[in-house]
Design a protein around this motif. Structure first.
Motif, PDB file in Angstrom:
ATOM      1  N   ALA A   1      30.457  99.324 -39.116  1.00 26.27           N
ATOM      2  CA  ALA A   1      31.669  98.984 -38.384  1.00 26.27           C
ATOM      3  C   ALA A   1      32.664 100.138 -38.405  1.00 26.27           C
ATOM      4  O   ALA A   1      32.600 101.008 -39.277  1.00 26.27           O
ATOM      5  CB  ALA A   1      32.319  97.734 -38.974  1.00 26.27           C
TER       6      ALA A   1
ATOM      7  N   ILE B   1      30.273  97.641 -35.175  1.00 26.55           N
ATOM      8  CA  ILE B   1      31.370  96.796 -34.719  1.00 26.55           C
ATOM      9  C   ILE B   1      32.644  97.636 -34.662  1.00 26.55           C
ATOM     10  O   ILE B   1      32.927  98.400 -35.583  1.00 26.55           O
ATOM     11  CB  ILE B   1      31.581  95.606 -35.688  1.00 26.55           C
ATOM     12  CG1 ILE B   1      30.291  94.819 -35.877  1.00 26.55           C
ATOM     13  CG2 ILE B   1      32.709  94.704 -35.192  1.00 26.55           C
ATOM     14  CD1 ILE B   1      29.724  94.245 -34.608  1.00 26.55           C
TER      15      ILE B   1
ATOM     16  N   ARG C   1      33.747  95.271 -25.996  1.00 24.81           N
ATOM     17  CA  ARG C   1      33.084  95.700 -27.231  1.00 24.81           C
ATOM     18  C   ARG C   1      34.059  95.735 -28.416  1.00 24.81           C
ATOM     19  O   ARG C   1      33.649  95.718 -29.568  1.00 24.81           O
ATOM     20  CB  ARG C   1      32.460  97.096 -27.035  1.00 24.81           C
ATOM     21  CG  ARG C   1      31.664  97.536 -28.257  1.00 24.81           C
ATOM     22  CD  ARG C   1      31.176  98.964 -28.173  1.00 24.81           C
ATOM     23  NE  ARG C   1      30.663  99.385 -29.462  1.00 24.81           N
ATOM     24  CZ  ARG C   1      30.303 100.615 -29.760  1.00 24.81           C
ATOM     25  NH1 ARG C   1      30.391 101.574 -28.850  1.00 24.81           N
ATOM     26  NH2 ARG C   1      29.856 100.913 -30.971  1.00 24.81           N
TER      27      ARG C   1
ATOM     28  N   LYS D   1      30.638  88.712 -37.655  1.00 28.77           N
ATOM     29  CA  LYS D   1      29.637  89.515 -36.949  1.00 28.77           C
ATOM     30  C   LYS D   1      28.472  89.906 -37.854  1.00 28.77           C
ATOM     31  O   LYS D   1      27.636  90.727 -37.478  1.00 28.77           O
ATOM     32  CB  LYS D   1      30.290  90.782 -36.385  1.00 28.77           C
ATOM     33  CG  LYS D   1      31.283  90.510 -35.268  1.00 28.77           C
ATOM     34  CD  LYS D   1      30.593  89.929 -34.034  1.00 28.77           C
ATOM     35  CE  LYS D   1      31.565  89.726 -32.899  1.00 28.77           C
ATOM     36  NZ  LYS D   1      30.894  89.193 -31.676  1.00 28.77           N
TER      37      LYS D   1
END
Length: 269
Positions: free
Chosen positions: A113, A148, A181, A205
């Motif tokens: 992420a 992410i 996104r 997520k």
């Protein structure tokens, strides 16, 4: 006579330097406090600025006043000794910060992420400092398509849009990153909240805190951001440093020292 003249010149120079430094610090801190930045990192330097100016303008009076009182003289000497210790600690902090910045600019491994920390907006646009952070985050997000992406920042006083939303819009319009996104964390008001409120978004997520997570922030902020992240359970925080605009760079580094101490006193790391 020459022997007496040299110390006098040195004293005059020192008083001028103290006065000028004090005025610069005071003006800077007042400007920041007028826009709501009233915190440890502005109040303490403001007090130091006043002390500098007072010593620069009234050095002889202070010396005469203290010289007649032995206890005051000891306290005054101890305070200047403490200032010398602080000056050394500040030098150590700057050295550590330089090392952290260099580490933050090394090639990144695969990450799970990317969290971009907020830094203020003006009229619906990122401040120059925040724009630098977003510009540094964009290539990381593009290079790691499976990671992410989170923009983190709440709604400022008197504003209707969250900082996270403005950041996401900037990444989409300036760098062509798909808006969908980007996950927005739009409630935080501090670095501690940036990271703590991002954790449930990561968990949703399927990202674990044990995975490598990139934290994008300004170069001066990297040590504190990494320290707070580790304290909150991020096992592999990897800071990505953006360059601070030259006009505020060294001022920001100076204030960050006090913010770093403040975070430690508040138990943020």
């Amino acid at each position: 006579m020459p022997k007496l003249l040299v110390p006098t010149r040195v004293l005059v120079t020192a008083r001028i330097v103290l006065t000028v430094m004090g005025i610069v610090i005071i003006v800077d801190c007042v400007a920041l406090m007028m826009v709501g930045k009233v915190n440890f990192g502005t109040v303490v330097p403001f007090a130091i600025g006043i002390i500098f100016v007072a010593h620069g303008l009234y050095w002889r009076h202070i010396r005469e006043f203290i010289g007649r009182r032995r206890l005051y003289k000891r306290v005054w000497g101890a305070l200047w000794g403490a200032f010398a210790v602080w000056l050394v600690s500040f030098g150590v902090f700057i050295g550590s910060l330089q090392q952290q910045i260099e580490r933050s600019r090394q090639p990144l491994p695969d990450i799970a992420a990317v969290i971009v920390l907020g830094s203020g907006t003006v009229d619906g646009e990122p401040t120059p400092t925040l724009a630098k952070r977003l510009d540094a985050a964009a290539p990381v997000i593009k290079a790691q398509p499976d990671a992410i992406a989170i923009t983190s920042g709440g709604v400022g006083f008197g504003r209707s849009r969250s900082e996270a939303d403005i950041m996401a819009t900037y990444l989409s319009e300036a760098h062509g990153i798909a808006f969908k996104r980007i996950i927005q964390e739009g409630l935080s008001t501090s670095t501690e909240e940036n990271l703590s409120l991002s954790k449930p978004l990561l968990a949703a997520k399927g990202v674990c805190l044990s995975q490598p997570i990139a934290i994008v922030t300004s170069d001066f902020h990297t040590i504190r951001a990494a320290s707070i992240a580790r304290h909150q359970g991020y096992r592999q925080p990897i800071t990505v440093a953006s360059t601070t605009p030259l006009s505020i760079r060294y001022n920001a580094w100076f204030r960050e020292y006090f913010a770093f101490v403040s975070s430690w006193l508040l138990g943020e790391y």
